[in-house]
Design an enzyme around this catalytic site. Sequence first.
Site, PDB file in Angstrom:
ATOM      1  N   ALA A  45      57.000  25.812  55.866  1.00 20.16           N
ATOM      2  CA  ALA A  45      57.116  24.434  55.376  1.00 20.16           C
ATOM      3  C   ALA A  45      57.410  24.433  53.885  1.00 20.16           C
ATOM      4  O   ALA A  45      56.755  25.144  53.119  1.00 20.16           O
ATOM      5  CB  ALA A  45      55.829  23.669  55.646  1.00 20.16           C
ATOM      6  N   VAL A 132      43.018  35.536  42.908  1.00 16.06           N
ATOM      7  CA  VAL A 132      42.569  36.080  41.615  1.00 16.06           C
ATOM      8  C   VAL A 132      43.217  37.449  41.383  1.00 16.06           C
ATOM      9  O   VAL A 132      43.132  38.325  42.235  1.00 16.06           O
ATOM     10  CB  VAL A 132      41.030  36.257  41.566  1.00 16.06           C
ATOM     11  CG1 VAL A 132      40.592  36.781  40.203  1.00 16.06           C
ATOM     12  CG2 VAL A 132      40.319  34.943  41.873  1.00 16.06           C
ATOM     13  N   GLY A 134      46.304  38.544  41.288  1.00 19.44           N
ATOM     14  CA  GLY A 134      47.517  38.936  42.018  1.00 19.44           C
ATOM     15  C   GLY A 134      47.302  40.065  42.995  1.00 19.44           C
ATOM     16  O   GLY A 134      46.542  39.942  43.963  1.00 19.44           O
ATOM     17  N   GLY A 187      58.638  34.252  37.054  1.00 20.36           N
ATOM     18  CA  GLY A 187      57.813  33.813  38.193  1.00 20.36           C
ATOM     19  C   GLY A 187      56.331  34.027  37.987  1.00 20.36           C
ATOM     20  O   GLY A 187      55.551  33.978  38.944  1.00 20.36           O
ATOM     21  N   LYS A 205      39.965  31.082  38.285  1.00 25.94           N
ATOM     22  CA  LYS A 205      39.716  32.448  38.764  1.00 25.94           C
ATOM     23  C   LYS A 205      38.308  32.916  38.377  1.00 25.94           C
ATOM     24  O   LYS A 205      37.618  33.581  39.164  1.00 25.94           O
ATOM     25  CB  LYS A 205      40.776  33.394  38.189  1.00 25.94           C
ATOM     26  CG  LYS A 205      42.175  33.115  38.741  1.00 25.94           C
ATOM     27  CD  LYS A 205      43.239  33.823  37.928  1.00 25.94           C
ATOM     28  CE  LYS A 205      44.616  33.592  38.509  1.00 25.94           C
ATOM     29  NZ  LYS A 205      45.699  34.034  37.613  1.00 25.94           N
TER      30      LYS A 205
END
Length: 435
Positions: A45, A132, A134, A187, A205
């Site tokens: 989506a 948290v 990555g 990004g 985080k």
Amino acid sequence: MSAAPITIALLGGGTVGAEVARLLVQNAADLEKRVGAPIRLTAVAVRDATRLRPGIDPALITADAEAVAGSGADIVVELMGGIEPARTLILAAMSAGSSVVTANKALLAADGASLYATAAEYGVDLYFEASVAGAIPLLRPLRESLAGDQVTRVLGIVNGTTNFILTKMDEQGADYAEVLAEAQALGYAEADPTADVEGHDAAAKAAILAELAFHTRVTVADVDCEGISHVTLADIKAAQDMGFVIKLLAVAELKFDSAGVAQGVIVRVHPAMVPRSHPLGGVREAFNAVFVEAVSAGEMMFYGRGAGGAPTASAVLGDVVAVARNKVAGGRGPGESVYANLPTLPIGDAHTRYYVNLEVTDRPGVLASIAAAFAEHGVSIQTVRQDGHGDGAQLIVRTHRATDAALRATVDALRELPTIKRVTGVMRVEGEAGE
Ligand code: NAP
Ligand code: HSE
């Protein structure tokens, strides 16, 4: 007879979602072996279903997020971000019997309680490793590997965008706005980069880390938060001159009374000076690193890529495999653990060292008046250095550990002294041994 496929529906196909969709298809054969059942992506989506998304089968793309959330897929992976409609969609997915994997720290830190409660009500899993730091496996160690120990402190760099910006300012004297644009293009940044530079992303985080570490409900509202937008090249230079580097730190710690009983938790996010020789001082660009201190385990450090599509997708896929394995085995992962129910203590109770930079009038008695202001508030001075002389004199004071409240009162008193022209910098110092 081969096992029934595990179906995966994605809410969001942006920086992270597109990478997850691509890897689910690319690595399908390996994932099937690791899970013990085929993994099948059923829908993605997005807001704009007309946009071409390389690597994602166009037949899977839809703008009907509600239908995807309620589809009854085995696992719904939420990678849209933000509080709403993400929360409503996650709750709908759980009530339709789907386990949920999400990277949405903003939502977890604002209202993790309702997600946990709904997951428990419908007997489904809630996994969120990617929320948290990555790619770094950090939440599973806290939730599982350290579940038998007492964690006392978590300290780290958990925002890639701000670490990228501070690194470029430190190493290249780079312009803040230019580096932020570069981080966005790579990004790393959130949809609204204010969340990164004002510390809100790191605060979310920190709340998630504190809750898992201390078995106590902590939300983002409990975190004292200060970002990096006011950090200047002059601060960076002052840090360099002292052998320090400025990092945005997230700190979650238990405060003990004199009998060694935990009184509460303090959670804070702020820029801090860290010695260049400290392992956190060497964490560059969008990398993250988190120290965890536990009573039996001692000190541990987790290090790796904290942002970006592919690193974050790695953590999301790890969760997908874990939840899929639970499905195949007929079990569930850990739920919420907040039994310790400790209070959040005010930031004034936090103990740290400080750096204070003062523009002063260079004449006899000035240093004595400044030292008196520190002494009156119980703040012990570690070192004082004077740069320049006459009207352009600067005093750089470093303190021993003091409470935040005492330091703030000292700085207020310094501002009133006629011999002080300006307080040009106040920053916490972390990572030095001793008092
Ligand atoms: P993103 O690039 O902005 O992607 C968001 C995706 O969600 C897009 O595909 C967007 O559709 C879709 N979307 C947003 N609102 C929607 C709605 N109302 N209905 C349907 N689709 C909607 O964000 P991201 O960077 O991938 O981040 C996703 C999540 O991961 C966030 O929670 C973020 O905090 C977290 N995270 C990100 C990183 C990172 O480095 N980027 C790292 C760790 C965690 P369109 O594509 O049509 O706009
Ligand atoms: N914007 C976040 C960061 C993404 O820069 O660290 C990872 O959560």
